[in-house]
Design a protein around this motif. Structure first.
Motif, short mmCIF file in Angstrom:
data_model
loop_
_atom_site.label_atom_id
_atom_site.label_comp_id
_atom_site.label_asym_id
_atom_site.label_seq_id
_atom_site.Cartn_x
_atom_site.Cartn_y
_atom_site.Cartn_z
N LEU A 264 21.91 42.65 11.28
CA LEU A 264 21.03 43.55 10.54
C LEU A 264 21.72 44.35 9.43
CD1 LEU A 264 19.02 45.02 13.56
CD2 LEU A 264 18.41 43.08 12.11
N THR A 265 23.03 44.24 9.29
CA THR A 265 23.75 45.14 8.38
C THR A 265 23.69 44.73 6.91
OG1 THR A 265 25.81 43.99 8.87
CG2 THR A 265 25.33 45.99 10.14
N ASP A 266 23.60 43.46 6.59
CA ASP A 266 23.63 43.01 5.20
C ASP A 266 22.21 42.80 4.69
OD1 ASP A 266 24.03 41.89 2.73
OD2 ASP A 266 25.23 40.20 3.45
N PRO A 267 21.73 43.66 3.77
CA PRO A 267 20.37 43.52 3.26
C PRO A 267 20.08 42.16 2.62
CG PRO A 267 21.31 45.63 2.59
CD PRO A 267 22.42 44.83 3.21
N ALA A 268 21.11 41.50 2.10
CA ALA A 268 20.90 40.21 1.44
C ALA A 268 20.58 39.09 2.43
CB ALA A 268 22.13 39.84 0.62
N GLU B 147 17.13 51.02 14.32
CA GLU B 147 16.98 52.45 14.10
C GLU B 147 18.31 53.10 13.75
OE1 GLU B 147 15.16 53.60 17.78
OE2 GLU B 147 13.12 53.30 17.00
N GLU B 148 19.38 52.69 14.43
CA GLU B 148 20.71 53.24 14.14
C GLU B 148 21.16 52.92 12.72
OE1 GLU B 148 23.49 51.99 17.14
OE2 GLU B 148 22.36 52.97 18.74
N LEU B 149 20.67 51.82 12.16
CA LEU B 149 21.01 51.44 10.79
C LEU B 149 20.04 52.03 9.76
CD1 LEU B 149 21.87 47.70 11.46
CD2 LEU B 149 23.48 49.54 10.82
N GLY B 150 19.09 52.84 10.24
CA GLY B 150 18.13 53.46 9.34
C GLY B 150 16.95 52.57 8.98
N LEU C 222 11.54 45.71 9.60
CA LEU C 222 11.89 44.63 10.53
C LEU C 222 10.83 44.54 11.62
CD1 LEU C 222 14.14 42.58 11.49
CD2 LEU C 222 14.96 44.44 12.95
N SER C 223 10.25 43.36 11.80
CA SER C 223 9.33 43.11 12.91
C SER C 223 10.14 42.63 14.10
CB SER C 223 8.30 42.04 12.54
OG SER C 223 7.36 42.53 11.62
N VAL C 224 9.76 43.09 15.29
CA VAL C 224 10.47 42.70 16.51
C VAL C 224 9.43 42.36 17.58
CG1 VAL C 224 12.11 43.40 18.30
CG2 VAL C 224 12.40 44.24 15.95
#
Length: 104
Positions: free
Chosen positions: A3-7, A29-32, A39-41
């Motif tokens: 989940l960290t790289d927006p690309a 949530e921790e990544l904002g 993000l759908s989960v």
């Protein structure tokens, strides 16, 4: 991390279980990130979840009682020396608030 790289970040995650889905939501949530806006989960189990705030997990609900009963019947068959039988159980989709449209 996924989940960290927006690309390369996915727009949705289908987790193997509801508990793993909760872990994905907490990591997001921790990544904002906002669920479901960013993000759908969705999960798989249909277990009761407490402490989830305003969110209701989108999930596929397994027929837990029927699944346990079928497993017990198959064990009893095998203990009697009989072959196991194929079992067909149906899951039910439960729409929640953790999935939404693809983010722009």
């Amino acid at each position: 991390m996924l989940l960290t790289d927006p690309a390369t970040r996915p727009t949705a995650v289908l987790a193997q279980s509801d508990l793993l889905a909760v872990g994905v939501i907490r990591a997001a949530e921790e990544l904002g990130l906002r669920v479901p806006e960013d993000l759908s989960v969705a999960g798989f189990d249909g277990i009761p979840l407490d402490g989830f705030g305003d969110l209701t997990l989108t999930t596929s609900v397994q027929p837990a009682v029927e699944k346990g009963r079928a497993a017990g019947e198959q064990v009893a068959r095998m203990l009697r020396g009989e072959p196991g039988e194929t079992q067909h159980l149906t899951c039910v989709f439960r729409a929640g608030t953790t999935t939404g449209p693809v983010p722009h």
